[in-house]
Design a protein around this motif. Structure first.
Motif, PDB file in Angstrom:
ATOM      1  N   ALA A 246      10.034   9.043   5.782  1.00  0.00           N
ATOM      2  CA  ALA A 246      10.227   8.240   4.371  1.00  0.00           C
ATOM      3  C   ALA A 246       8.789   8.705   4.048  1.00  0.00           C
ATOM      4  CB  ALA A 246      10.138   6.889   5.241  1.00  0.00           C
ATOM      5  N   ASP A 247       7.594   9.081   5.177  1.00  0.00           N
ATOM      6  CA  ASP A 247       6.324   9.061   4.828  1.00  0.00           C
ATOM      7  C   ASP A 247       6.113   7.656   4.031  1.00  0.00           C
ATOM      8  OD1 ASP A 247       4.100  10.178   3.962  1.00  0.00           O
ATOM      9  OD2 ASP A 247       4.684  11.290   2.484  1.00  0.00           O
ATOM     10  N   GLY A 248       6.064   6.359   5.033  1.00  0.00           N
ATOM     11  CA  GLY A 248       5.609   5.140   4.578  1.00  0.00           C
ATOM     12  C   GLY A 248       3.913   5.123   4.651  1.00  0.00           C
ATOM     13  N   PHE A 249       3.260   5.673   4.975  1.00  0.00           N
ATOM     14  CA  PHE A 249       1.919   5.218   4.544  1.00  0.00           C
ATOM     15  C   PHE A 249       1.805   5.904   4.127  1.00  0.00           C
ATOM     16  CE2 PHE A 249       2.537   4.968   9.752  1.00  0.00           C
ATOM     17  CZ  PHE A 249       1.986   3.454   9.130  1.00  0.00           C
ATOM     18  N   THR A 250       1.865   7.213   3.129  1.00  0.00           N
ATOM     19  CA  THR A 250       1.371   7.745   2.559  1.00  0.00           C
ATOM     20  C   THR A 250       2.025   6.954   0.704  1.00  0.00           C
ATOM     21  OG1 THR A 250       1.099  10.413   2.721  1.00  0.00           O
ATOM     22  CG2 THR A 250       1.863  10.413   0.912  1.00  0.00           C
ATOM     23  N   ARG A 251       3.474   6.331   0.558  1.00  0.00           N
ATOM     24  CA  ARG A 251       3.881   5.701  -0.150  1.00  0.00           C
ATOM     25  C   ARG A 251       3.034   4.078  -0.911  1.00  0.00           C
ATOM     26  NH1 ARG A 251       8.194   3.520   0.232  1.00  0.00           N
ATOM     27  NH2 ARG A 251       9.132   4.039  -2.116  1.00  0.00           N
ATOM     28  N   VAL A 252       2.300   4.112   0.395  1.00  0.00           N
ATOM     29  CA  VAL A 252       1.563   2.611   0.323  1.00  0.00           C
ATOM     30  C   VAL A 252      -0.100   2.967   0.471  1.00  0.00           C
ATOM     31  CG1 VAL A 252       3.180   0.957   0.966  1.00  0.00           C
ATOM     32  CG2 VAL A 252       1.401   1.360   2.716  1.00  0.00           C
ATOM     33  N   ARG A 253      -0.464   3.912   0.272  1.00  0.00           N
ATOM     34  CA  ARG A 253      -2.162   4.801   0.733  1.00  0.00           C
ATOM     35  C   ARG A 253      -2.551   3.685  -0.616  1.00  0.00           C
ATOM     36  NH1 ARG A 253       1.240   7.999  -1.885  1.00  0.00           N
ATOM     37  NH2 ARG A 253       0.544   8.619  -4.645  1.00  0.00           N
ATOM     38  N   GLY A 254      -2.951   3.449  -1.486  1.00  0.00           N
ATOM     39  CA  GLY A 254      -3.719   2.455  -2.360  1.00  0.00           C
ATOM     40  C   GLY A 254      -3.864   1.125  -2.631  1.00  0.00           C
ATOM     41  N   HIS A 255      -2.892   0.669  -1.404  1.00  0.00           N
ATOM     42  CA  HIS A 255      -2.521  -0.677  -1.202  1.00  0.00           C
ATOM     43  C   HIS A 255      -3.670  -1.353  -0.088  1.00  0.00           C
ATOM     44  CE1 HIS A 255       0.656  -1.559  -3.862  1.00  0.00           C
ATOM     45  NE2 HIS A 255       1.100  -0.440  -3.591  1.00  0.00           N
ATOM     46  N   MET A 256      -4.327  -1.738  -0.747  1.00  0.00           N
ATOM     47  CA  MET A 256      -5.948  -3.154   0.560  1.00  0.00           C
ATOM     48  C   MET A 256      -4.340  -3.941   1.103  1.00  0.00           C
ATOM     49  SD  MET A 256      -8.702  -2.223  -0.515  1.00  0.00           S
ATOM     50  CE  MET A 256      -9.589  -3.330   0.827  1.00  0.00           C
ATOM     51  N   THR A 257      -3.596  -4.569   1.054  1.00  0.00           N
ATOM     52  CA  THR A 257      -2.503  -5.321   1.257  1.00  0.00           C
ATOM     53  C   THR A 257      -1.480  -4.336   1.943  1.00  0.00           C
ATOM     54  OG1 THR A 257      -2.743  -6.771   0.163  1.00  0.00           O
ATOM     55  CG2 THR A 257      -1.417  -7.126   1.323  1.00  0.00           C
ATOM     56  N   ASP A 258      -1.763  -3.708   3.213  1.00  0.00           N
ATOM     57  CA  ASP A 258      -0.785  -2.645   3.606  1.00  0.00           C
ATOM     58  C   ASP A 258       0.380  -2.693   4.410  1.00  0.00           C
ATOM     59  OD1 ASP A 258      -1.667  -2.312   6.750  1.00  0.00           O
ATOM     60  OD2 ASP A 258      -3.484  -2.795   5.447  1.00  0.00           O
ATOM     61  N   ASP A 259       0.506  -3.855   5.166  1.00  0.00           N
ATOM     62  CA  ASP A 259       1.032  -4.398   5.406  1.00  0.00           C
ATOM     63  C   ASP A 259       2.479  -4.420   5.254  1.00  0.00           C
ATOM     64  OD1 ASP A 259      -0.404  -6.705   4.262  1.00  0.00           O
ATOM     65  OD2 ASP A 259       0.247  -7.031   6.982  1.00  0.00           O
ATOM     66  N   VAL A 260       1.746  -5.292   4.432  1.00  0.00           N
ATOM     67  CA  VAL A 260       3.277  -6.155   3.301  1.00  0.00           C
ATOM     68  C   VAL A 260       4.022  -5.019   2.258  1.00  0.00           C
ATOM     69  CG1 VAL A 260       3.597  -8.398   1.379  1.00  0.00           C
ATOM     70  CG2 VAL A 260       2.293  -8.514   3.251  1.00  0.00           C
ATOM     71  N   ALA A 261       2.586  -4.012   1.956  1.00  0.00           N
ATOM     72  CA  ALA A 261       3.060  -3.477   0.675  1.00  0.00           C
ATOM     73  C   ALA A 261       4.247  -2.303   1.359  1.00  0.00           C
ATOM     74  CB  ALA A 261       1.945  -2.372   0.518  1.00  0.00           C
ATOM     75  N   LEU A 262       3.592  -1.953   3.033  1.00  0.00           N
ATOM     76  CA  LEU A 262       4.557  -0.847   3.517  1.00  0.00           C
ATOM     77  C   LEU A 262       6.104  -1.681   4.208  1.00  0.00           C
ATOM     78  CD1 LEU A 262       4.943   1.418   5.205  1.00  0.00           C
ATOM     79  CD2 LEU A 262       4.909   0.434   7.675  1.00  0.00           C
ATOM     80  N   ALA A 263       6.073  -2.995   4.503  1.00  0.00           N
ATOM     81  CA  ALA A 263       7.362  -3.591   4.623  1.00  0.00           C
ATOM     82  C   ALA A 263       8.096  -3.864   3.521  1.00  0.00           C
ATOM     83  CB  ALA A 263       7.076  -4.891   4.996  1.00  0.00           C
ATOM     84  N   ARG A 264       7.747  -4.004   2.115  1.00  0.00           N
ATOM     85  CA  ARG A 264       8.688  -4.234   1.445  1.00  0.00           C
ATOM     86  C   ARG A 264       9.184  -2.271   0.136  1.00  0.00           C
ATOM     87  NH1 ARG A 264       5.661  -9.211  -2.026  1.00  0.00           N
ATOM     88  NH2 ARG A 264       5.231 -10.683  -0.403  1.00  0.00           N
ATOM     89  N   ALA A 265       7.875  -1.256   0.420  1.00  0.00           N
ATOM     90  CA  ALA A 265       8.355  -0.488  -0.018  1.00  0.00           C
ATOM     91  C   ALA A 265      10.037  -0.272   1.095  1.00  0.00           C
ATOM     92  CB  ALA A 265       7.234   0.309   0.058  1.00  0.00           C
ATOM     93  N   LEU A 266       9.586  -0.372   2.356  1.00  0.00           N
ATOM     94  CA  LEU A 266      11.179   0.257   3.191  1.00  0.00           C
ATOM     95  C   LEU A 266      12.275  -0.522   3.217  1.00  0.00           C
ATOM     96  CD1 LEU A 266       8.991   1.114   6.457  1.00  0.00           C
ATOM     97  CD2 LEU A 266       9.707   2.816   4.708  1.00  0.00           C
ATOM     98  N   ALA A 267      11.280  -2.055   3.012  1.00  0.00           N
ATOM     99  CA  ALA A 267      13.307  -2.916   2.585  1.00  0.00           C
ATOM    100  C   ALA A 267      14.145  -2.805   1.169  1.00  0.00           C
ATOM    101  CB  ALA A 267      12.858  -4.884   2.811  1.00  0.00           C
ATOM    102  N   ALA A 268      13.214  -2.124   0.319  1.00  0.00           N
ATOM    103  CA  ALA A 268      13.699  -1.880  -0.707  1.00  0.00           C
ATOM    104  C   ALA A 268      14.706  -0.568  -1.146  1.00  0.00           C
ATOM    105  CB  ALA A 268      12.735  -1.856  -1.836  1.00  0.00           C
ATOM    106  N   GLY A 269      14.361   0.494  -0.016  1.00  0.00           N
ATOM    107  CA  GLY A 269      14.878   1.276   0.796  1.00  0.00           C
ATOM    108  C   GLY A 269      15.549   1.195   1.302  1.00  0.00           C
ATOM    109  N   GLY A 270      15.846  -0.251   1.826  1.00  0.00           N
ATOM    110  CA  GLY A 270      17.756  -0.686   3.132  1.00  0.00           C
ATOM    111  C   GLY A 270      17.078  -0.935   4.636  1.00  0.00           C
ATOM    112  N   TRP A 271      15.662  -0.348   4.870  1.00  0.00           N
ATOM    113  CA  TRP A 271      15.129  -0.914   5.702  1.00  0.00           C
ATOM    114  C   TRP A 271      15.561  -2.164   6.295  1.00  0.00           C
ATOM    115  CZ3 TRP A 271      11.376   2.062   9.290  1.00  0.00           C
ATOM    116  CH2 TRP A 271      11.517   3.599   8.805  1.00  0.00           C
ATOM    117  N   ARG A 272      15.680  -2.068   7.542  1.00  0.00           N
ATOM    118  CA  ARG A 272      15.927  -3.993   7.979  1.00  0.00           C
ATOM    119  C   ARG A 272      14.576  -4.413   8.361  1.00  0.00           C
ATOM    120  NH1 ARG A 272      20.627  -2.836  12.115  1.00  0.00           N
ATOM    121  NH2 ARG A 272      19.107  -0.846  12.657  1.00  0.00           N
ATOM    122  N   VAL A 273      13.732  -5.031   8.190  1.00  0.00           N
ATOM    123  CA  VAL A 273      12.267  -5.237   8.309  1.00  0.00           C
ATOM    124  C   VAL A 273      12.750  -6.732   9.237  1.00  0.00           C
ATOM    125  CG1 VAL A 273      10.336  -6.000   7.775  1.00  0.00           C
ATOM    126  CG2 VAL A 273      11.510  -4.308   6.827  1.00  0.00           C
TER     127      VAL A 273
END
Length: 420
Positions: A246-273
């Motif tokens: 998923a290269d998750g950390f790269t996808r949210v590399r510019g976010h200060m709110t990194d944890d929520v950004a990661l969870a929302r990006a992955l959830a949008a891709g079908g991940w069960r969070v």
């Protein structure tokens, strides 16, 4: 004539004032209904994380024993790598490392030294962790994501758990996270907070109450839509190969709110969070004073860089109307019946929030008195966001993918058939 004109003007003002009062009352009623619906979800929540008890008796059908990092036989878990990003964390890292290194479920402990100016790397190495010297921060990256990106690529375990340096894991946390990954692809653990002092605890609990008002209690049985998912980046667990794909950390590399950004990006891709209560297995000592709670937690709680403006406005309205306004009217001696109802709800929530603290005191019970100040801080941080952290300043512009759902191609759901 003047008296008649003044009387006419006053009569005109009264209907306008009455109309404004009715609009405010209607808006507050809507906010109250929203809060009650969200709080009602707490009646059905996923059970808190608990350490599995392996059954190794003959004929029990239990899992084959596993060998931990220190060659201690355990109960049936895959290899677990713990990654701790650390920048100038020499004062806080010791207790975290001591607990992680003592847990036989952990097979590897990696501390990513993010260009620290203190003895962070020296302490981690002396305690027995593998130290990864962080490379210089590339343009467009926030430091924590860059450190986690590097740590993920050094990890070798099937399961990766990321921890902040101020966490205090208890025995059984890592086995519990592994077990939770049977039902989820990304697990976020809600800790029990260590807050010393009346003012620090009261302000922290007031901030925490705003999260419940905006998103509901932790551990919802049904996943919210991706744009309303929340997570706690102090403790995350996932499968290494899935996150690499998923290269998750790269996808949210510019976010200060990194944890929520990661969870929302992955959830949008079908991940069960899953955001699960881990208060019995994890403590966090986040701040040293009320001033630090105000400055640091108040900076991140608006979730400004991962939330669309309309939702930001709606969330602030709920906080102001359902929490701050009743407290202000009570202080002025003019609460309405709806205000009193909302204050009663807030007191009930305060009672529930006591379980979120390692040593709950009077500060938690008095926290509702600080709700107006908390609303001011959230509004301030929304309108004038601060993008500095750990002596680094980042661009003040909003990321191109401010809602954390459009950062490039969405990741494919993890291959769940291969899991476990």
């Amino acid at each position: 004539m003047r008296a008649r004109a003044a009387e006419t003007a006053g009569t005109a003002r009264r209907p306008r004032a009455g109309a404004a009062a009715r609009v405010l009352a209607a808006a507050q009623a809507v906010a109250a209904a929203v809060v009650l619906v969200r709080l009602a979800r707490g009646r059905r929540r996923l059970p808190p994380l608990a350490a599995p008890v392996p059954d190794a008796s003959p004929g029990s059908g239990g899992s084959a024993p596993w060998i931990g990092r220190d060659e201690t036989p355990g109960g049936g878990s895959p290899e677990i790598s713990v990654v701790i990003p650390a920048r100038d964390e020499e004062r806080r890292l010791g207790p975290c490392l001591r607990a992680v290194l003592a847990d036989p479920a952990v097979t590897e402990v990696i501390v990513v030294d993010d260009e620290s100016s203190d003895g962070t790397a020296r302490l981690a190495a002396a305690r027995g962790a593998t130290v990864v010297r962080g490379r210089p921060l590339p343009d467009g990256w926030v430091g924590k994501q860059w450190a986690l990106h590097q740590g993920l690529r050094e990890a070798r375990g099937e399961i990766v758990v990321t921890l902040d340096a101020d966490t205090r894991p208890r025995p059984g946390l890592f086995r519990a996270l592994d077990a939770a990954l049977g039902d989820h692809d990304l697990v976020s653990a809600g800790p029990r907070f260590v807050c010393d002092g009346l003012a620090e605890q009261a302000l922290h609990a007031s901030f925490l109450a705003t999260l419940v008002y905006r998103f509901g209690p932790i551990g919802p049985p049904a996943p919210p839509p991706p744009h309303r998912v929340v997570a706690n980046g102090q403790c995350l667990a996932f499968r290494r190969e899935a996150m690499l794909r998923a290269d998750g950390f790269t996808r949210v590399r510019g976010h200060m709110t990194d944890d929520v950004a990661l969870a929302r990006a992955l959830a949008a891709g079908g991940w069960r969070v899953g955001f699960l209560d881990a208060g019995g297995l994890l403590e966090v000592d986040m701040h040293e004073s009320a001033a630090e709670v105000w400055r640091e937690w108040g900076r991140s709680l608006p979730l400004r860089d991962v939330t669309r403006p309309a939702w930001q406005a709606a969330d602030l309205a709920v906080v102001w109307l359902a929490a701050a306004l009743p407290a202000l009217r009570l202080a002025a001696g003019r609460p309405t019946r709806l205000d009193l109802t909302l204050l009663a709800v807030r007191v009930l929530l305060t009672t529930a929030l006591r379980r979120s603290y390692a040593r709950p005191g009077a500060g938690v019970m008095l926290s509702f008195l600080l709700d107006p100040a908390t609303a001011v801080r959230l509004t301030q941080a929304t309108l004038r966001p601060v993008r500095t952290w750990r002596s680094r300043a980042y661009s003040l512009g909003r990321p191109a993918c401010a809602d954390a759902l459009t950062c490039g191609a969405r990741p494919a759901p993890p291959d769940r058939n291969a899991a476990r």
